[in-house]
Design a protein around this motif. Structure first.
Motif: not given
Length: 55
Positions: A1-5, A15-20, A35-36, A50-53
């Protein structure tokens, strides 16, 4: 699985959420918790998930 910070709390997730959250139109990736919490901000805008499949 890929990851992001998460760009707010710096936790590493698959799993991350793209927001402004600012009026400058720049997008950031954040975790579910951040995000919440950001949904109450004036310039909040959701832009996708974004999901790190493993592909």
């Amino acid at each position: 699985m890929k990851t992001k910070t998460c760009e707010i709390c710096k936790i590493i997730e698959t799993t991350l959420f793209r927001i402004q959250i600012k009026n400058n139109k720049s997008w950031i990736f954040v975790c579910k918790s951040c995000c919440s919490q950001s949904k109450t901000l004036e310039y909040y805008k959701y832009g996708g998930t974004w999901k790190g499949s493993s592909k």
